[in-house]
Design an enzyme around this catalytic site. Structure first.
Site, PDB file in Angstrom:
ATOM      1  CG  ASP A 483      -0.207  -0.189   2.527  1.00  0.00           C
ATOM      2  OD1 ASP A 483       0.890  -0.775   2.537  1.00  0.00           O
ATOM      3  OD2 ASP A 483      -0.730   0.257   3.558  1.00  0.00           O
ATOM      4  NE  ARG A 487       0.131   3.715   6.559  1.00  0.00           N
ATOM      5  CZ  ARG A 487      -0.825   4.357   5.915  1.00  0.00           C
ATOM      6  NH1 ARG A 487      -0.831   5.673   5.854  1.00  0.00           N
ATOM      7  NH2 ARG A 487      -1.778   3.680   5.309  1.00  0.00           N
ATOM      8  CG  ASP A 488       2.993   1.787  11.443  1.00  0.00           C
ATOM      9  OD1 ASP A 488       2.356   2.260  10.490  1.00  0.00           O
ATOM     10  OD2 ASP A 488       2.650   1.963  12.627  1.00  0.00           O
ATOM     11  CD  GLU A 489      -1.237   0.215   6.852  1.00  0.00           C
ATOM     12  OE1 GLU A 489      -2.337  -0.274   6.715  1.00  0.00           O
ATOM     13  OE2 GLU A 489      -1.066   1.376   7.258  1.00  0.00           O
ATOM     14  CG  ASP A 496      -4.718  -0.425  -1.123  1.00  0.00           C
ATOM     15  OD1 ASP A 496      -5.549  -1.059  -0.449  1.00  0.00           O
ATOM     16  OD2 ASP A 496      -4.142   0.584  -0.706  1.00  0.00           O
ATOM     17  CD  GLU A 782      -3.369   6.402   3.430  1.00  0.00           C
ATOM     18  OE1 GLU A 782      -2.463   7.046   3.998  1.00  0.00           O
ATOM     19  OE2 GLU A 782      -3.823   5.334   3.875  1.00  0.00           O
ATOM     20  CG  HIS A 804      -1.537   4.888  -0.092  1.00  0.00           C
ATOM     21  ND1 HIS A 804      -0.760   4.670   1.001  1.00  0.00           N
ATOM     22  CD2 HIS A 804      -2.640   4.104   0.083  1.00  0.00           C
ATOM     23  CE1 HIS A 804      -1.366   3.808   1.810  1.00  0.00           C
ATOM     24  NE2 HIS A 804      -2.515   3.431   1.257  1.00  0.00           N
TER      25      HIS A 804
HETATM   26  C1  BGC Z   1      -3.928   0.976   3.993  1.00  0.00           C
HETATM   27  C2  BGC Z   1      -4.821   0.900   2.795  1.00  0.00           C
HETATM   28  C3  BGC Z   1      -5.719  -0.257   2.995  1.00  0.00           C
HETATM   29  C4  BGC Z   1      -6.542   0.106   4.181  1.00  0.00           C
HETATM   30  C5  BGC Z   1      -7.633  -0.814   4.492  1.00  0.00           C
HETATM   31  C6  BGC Z   1      -4.800   1.346   5.132  1.00  0.00           C
HETATM   32  O1  BGC Z   1      -4.140   1.607   6.286  1.00  0.00           O
HETATM   33  O2  BGC Z   1      -2.877   1.827   3.812  1.00  0.00           O
HETATM   34  O3  BGC Z   1      -4.331   1.237   1.626  1.00  0.00           O
HETATM   35  O4  BGC Z   1      -6.427  -0.701   1.914  1.00  0.00           O
HETATM   36  O5  BGC Z   1      -5.795   0.397   5.310  1.00  0.00           O
HETATM   37  O6  BGC Z   1      -8.725  -0.070   4.416  1.00  0.00           O
END
Ligand code: BGC
Length: 932
Positions: A483, A487-489, A496, A782, A804
């Protein structure tokens, strides 16, 4: 018998196997493809011949030892399966191909290409998993970051090496070296999978790297996705935040050497290796690395190093049912370099470097100083107005690297190995000397997906937007479709991925990238048949399951790969999983074929994510789920047809009819407007933005209903008018989120509202794509308002990524509508060129547009230029394809092709068709069409 070759025959180029040039593959019937070139028009392949041999000297019809296809009457130039002698592990194959054109004239033989078979079964691995458990170290700070293990082994190589292959993988991440030279140029190997189920390995040709005598095999390991911190688990307070698959990174490597005298030797990881910690004292994907150069184990990768103080590594049992397979995707690599645009000293002595472009990657630094001096490197996508680095949007990711100098008077250079960051700005603290032009270099990382598209207009905003889209794709296609990179993801969110996949195919060749991720999706499928929220899918938050709009990636992504590349294997391989998913939907709809309000209230958040980040009243997630259900049934119908499964084709086509009927009956009123029973949602508690209330009558509802053919053909224009009305009522602005933004412009175009689609596309007012560009973006944000000049960072420390790709899905409309490149047959064997010309001219509009798109057949070009009432179109149609060119005109007499009246051009056939267009059917070649 020798067949005469004519100079004007077709020439085959760009030979590939399983989408790759000279790959190693596990496919025992690998699919071959080639492109044909010719300087003549109207060229088609009528047949081909393929030769495959075990040595180049055998690539001759009389000597062939693996496969001579003979002359096969076929137009296929892609997805042609090898069907010769059974291929075995390690088999190296050489191949070439020639084609006959439509007149039966043979072209010359192509150049020679290769593919090699990997290790097909697990028992061919003598290597063991080895590692060094350092997990007890690196505790006591905010993050638990143990040091990286180093592994080494001295081996003896005899003279006369003929061929040497290194098969290597890790649970975690590895870098391998032979005598100090890094093997290959890949990054973040072996990639992310559900390590409980499978792990991929890489194969490298290391023949040239071995020396006679003592050689050193060396490896550094890191924690990566296997043992390091993952996703947003920290943020959501999951009890587990790291080491989701295991605690100790492990290496498995096997060097196989064959000698000229026929002998062979295998050197494999095992208890006889040596292990130590070293200078890389912290190493984590999300949090960054620390390298203490004072602890460097000088010479550890060279023969003769004294490793007596090193430990014996531990040997770990393999998990029996874990598959070990050749990495199917494009490797992650350093795909570019960015130099510093400006550097500024801050009052606290730190320096801010601006690379001028938001990216995913790392930096290489050059420094001079005393032993023990510490350089701290932080990364940010934005600066605050006073010039300091904005890091709040990294949330819980430390995203900081440290380099501790050893004090080399000549200077020292360093770059991290097992982490990456999302940034445009770099803040460095700790320089003793003023940095110069060579101090810092940005290294772009990403999956190495070849560029296939370009999009250029006379509108600067649009060009920047296209650059932003492509950069966002590059920054997020990192082994999996993530995504965001900062960040922490950084996880493979399925929603997406599904909204953007078609856009992705225009920009870069993502065939093998999605071949890989499709397996991750299947591995992540739940027992009940739902595809997950993200894949690979470790449990990053206890309540994470599935969501409408996200889980459908399991159908939509492989479908798109089939469409763009004519790939039916991806359908066949995933078919049982896809059917299981459809069964799940059917069961969940309770046989009603519609998901009524609150049908998904058991999810967290209730209803799933819905039209994530939209404005205004929410489109009921259950209604969108119903649309997606119908859409998936349609795609399944088509895919069943593609693999010749007639009974399931019928099943899904019937299902699709039933869903449409049920959906329209439940969610539309007598005038055809979309409605919902908003009361059922109560105050909307537990739903994403549920407090804003729910309505069926939203932009997102109509955009999706048109895009997914929920409304019948006859009612498309009516639905389009409702959509246009809603946009007008909203001050001429979009209000769509992740699920609504992609279909918005395509739906307007499909319903006679192309002019409005252009107005939205070219708008620079908030919220719009142009607004981001006006506000200095170099990647897609985003949120529509991730940053505004007035309010700054509204969402700091929350979800506020500047890289994003979801809203970049407008790219699909740019290529399919503005440039009008529309695939009508899988693999682009036939396509339409049906550009929509911007109806307005002047400042901020488009008068001139050119898009190129490299398909499996070669490059399509669609360009148009308007000048008052005059219009010039330029079209390139690859060899072995045909196209219908839709010229916006009423009379054939208005048109010329290459300067000649249409009637006198022998290369175009005028077809009857849509009102407002003259349709010219053409074969391969370049065409210039003018409308007077
Ligand atoms: C992500 C998104 C993802 C979403 C879920 C977010 O934190 O970055 O791109 O689809 O969470 O709704």
């Amino acid at each position: 018998m020798s067949i005469p070759v004519f100079a004007d025959g077709l020439t085959a180029v760009n030979l590939r196997t399983e989408y790759k040039v000279n790959p190693v593959t596990d496919a025992t019937a690998p699919r071959l493809s080639w492109e044909l070139t010719s300087d003549k028009r109207n060229q088609m392949q009528s047949s081909y011949q393929i030769l495959v041999a075990s040595a180049p000297s055998l690539l001759n019809e009389d000597k062939i030892d693996l496969w001579n296809s003979g002359q096969v009457k076929s137009r296929a130039t892609a997805q042609v399966q090898y069907s010769g002698k059974t291929l075995v592990s390690r088999q190296l194959c050489y191949w070439k191909i020639r084609s006959w054109n439509q007149d039966g004239i043979a072209g010359p033989w192509s150049g020679v290409s290769t593919f090699e078979i990997g290790l097909l079964s697990k028992d061919q691995w003598s290597a063991q998993w080895i590692g060094l458990d350092l997990d007890n170290l690196g505790k006591g700070k905010t993050y638990h970051l143990p040091p990286a293990p180093y592994l080494r082994k001295e081996i003896k190589i005899k003279t006369g090496v003929k061929k040497a292959r290194l098969y290597v993988t890790a649970l975690g991440l590895y870098e391998f070296s032979i005598n100090g030279k890094k093997t290959g140029t890949d990054f973040l190997t072996p990639g992310w999978t559900d390590y409980h189920k499978r792990v991929y390995y890489q194969t490298y040709d290391v023949t040239a790297d071995l020396e006679t005598g003592v050689n050193v095999l060396g490896s550094q390991l890191s924690y990566g996705w296997y043992a390091g911190y993952l996703g947003y688990s920290l943020l959501v307070g999951n009890p587990v935040v790291r080491a989701f698959y295991g605690k100790v990174p492990l290496l498995k490597a096997q060097l196989e050497v064959s000698y000229n005298d026929g002998s062979t030797q295998t050197f494999a990881t095992g208890a006889d290796w040596k292990a130590s910690k070293g200078a890389l004292t912290e190493s984590d994907l999300l949090n960054g690395e620390t390298y203490d150069a004072r602890l460097e184990l000088s010479g550890w990768q060279k023969p003769g190093f004294n490793d007596s103080s090193w430990q014996k590594p531990e040997v770990y049992q393999d998990k029996e049912d874990r598959k070990i397979q050749t990495y199917p995707g494009p490797p992650v690599k350093i795909t570019g370099e960015l130099t510093v645009k400006s550097q500024t000293k801050r009052a606290d002595g730190s320096w801010i470097f601006d690379l001028g472009q938001n990216l995913a990657g790392i930096v290489r630094i050059k420094v001079k100083g005393a032993a023990g001096d510490t350089i701290r490197i932080r990364y940010g996508e934005k600066l605050y107005p006073d010039g300091h680095l904005m890091t709040e949007n990294l949330r819980m990711a430390r995203a900081t690297d440290y380099y501790i100098l050893k004090g080399d008077p000549k200077g020292e250079s360093w770059e991290p190995k097992f982490t990456f960051h999302g940034f445009q700005y770099v803040e460095i603290k700790g320089f003793k000397e003023k940095p110069d032009a060579g101090t810092l270099l940005g290294l772009v990382i990403g999956s190495d997906t070849p560029k296939t598209g370009s999009f250029e207009t006379d509108n600067k905003m649009v060009n920047q937007l296209y650059s932003n889209i492509d950069w966002t794709q590059r920054s997020n296609y990192i082994d999996i479709p993530t995504d965001c990179p900062q960040r922490d993801e950084r996880i493979g969110w399925t929603g997406d991925a599904q909204v953007y996949v078609k856009s992705a195919t225009f920009n870069r060749d993502v065939a093998s990238f999605f071949t890989k991720w499709n397996v991750d999706l299947a591995d992540g499928q739940f027992e009940n048949g739902a595809y997950p929220l993200y894949a690979p899918a470790p449990n990053l938050r206890k309540t994470d399951t599935f969501s409408p709009g996200w889980m459908e990636a399991g159908i939509i992504c492989p479908y798109q790969i089939y469409q763009t590349y004519g790939d039916t294997r991806i359908i066949e391989q995933g078919w049982p999983n896809m059917v299981r998913f459809m069964d799940f939907l059917e069961k969940r709809s309770g046989g009603n074929h519609v998901f009524k309000e609150t049908a998904f209230k058991d999810l967290d958040p209730k209803g799933g994510f819905g039209d994530w980040l939209s404005f205004g009243q929410k489109t009921p997630p259950d209604m969108l789920a119903s649309f997606y259900y119908a859409y998936c049934a349609d795609l399944m119908t088509e895919m069943a047809g593609a693999i010749g499964n007639q009974s399931e084709q019928k099943r899904f086509s019937d299902t699709s009819d039933k869903i449409r009927k049920a959906v329209l009956a439940h969610y539309t009123d007598t005038t055809g407007r979309f409605i919902c029973d908003a009361k059922v949602y109560g105050k909307g508690e537990g739903y994403v933005d549920g407090n804003l209330g729910f309505s069926g009558n939203t932009q997102t509802a109509y955009a999706n209903a048109i895009y997914m053919n929920i409304v019948s053909k006859n009612n498309i224009n009516k639905a389009g008018n409702f959509l246009a009305e809603l946009i007008k009522e909203n001050g001429g602005k979009l209000a769509t989120g992740f699920l609504g933004a992609k279909p918005l412009l395509p739906a307007l175009s499909a319903s006679g509202n192309s002019a409005l689609a252009y107005d939205l596309f070219l708008s620079k007012e908030f919220p719009s794509w142009g607004f981001e560009v006006e506000n200095g973006s170099t990647t897609i944000w985003e949120r529509w308002d991730s940053f505004t000049n007035e309010d700054g960072f509204k969402y700091n420390a929350a979800m506020n990524s500047f890289n994003h790709y979801a809203f970049g899905a407008v790219c699909e409309w740019m290529f399919s509508n503005a440039a009008g490149i529309q695939q009508t047959h899988p693999g682009f064997d036939h396509f339409d060129i049906k550009p929509e010309i911007d109806p307005k001219s002047g400042a901020g509009r488009i008068d001139n547009l050119k898009a190129t798109f490299h398909t499996m057949h070669g490059e399509i070009i669609s360009a148009w230029k308007k000048d008052g009432v005059h219009l010039t179109m330029q079209v390139t149609v690859p060899v072995n394809t045909t196209a219908d060119i839709y010229v916006p005109a009423d009379l054939t007499d208005q048109l010329t092709v290459d300067g000649k009246k249409v009637a006198s051009s022998k290369d175009v056939v005028v077809k009857k068709g849509e009102k407002g267009f003259i349709i010219l059917e053409v074969g391969s070649g370049n065409y210039v069409i003018k409308r007077q």
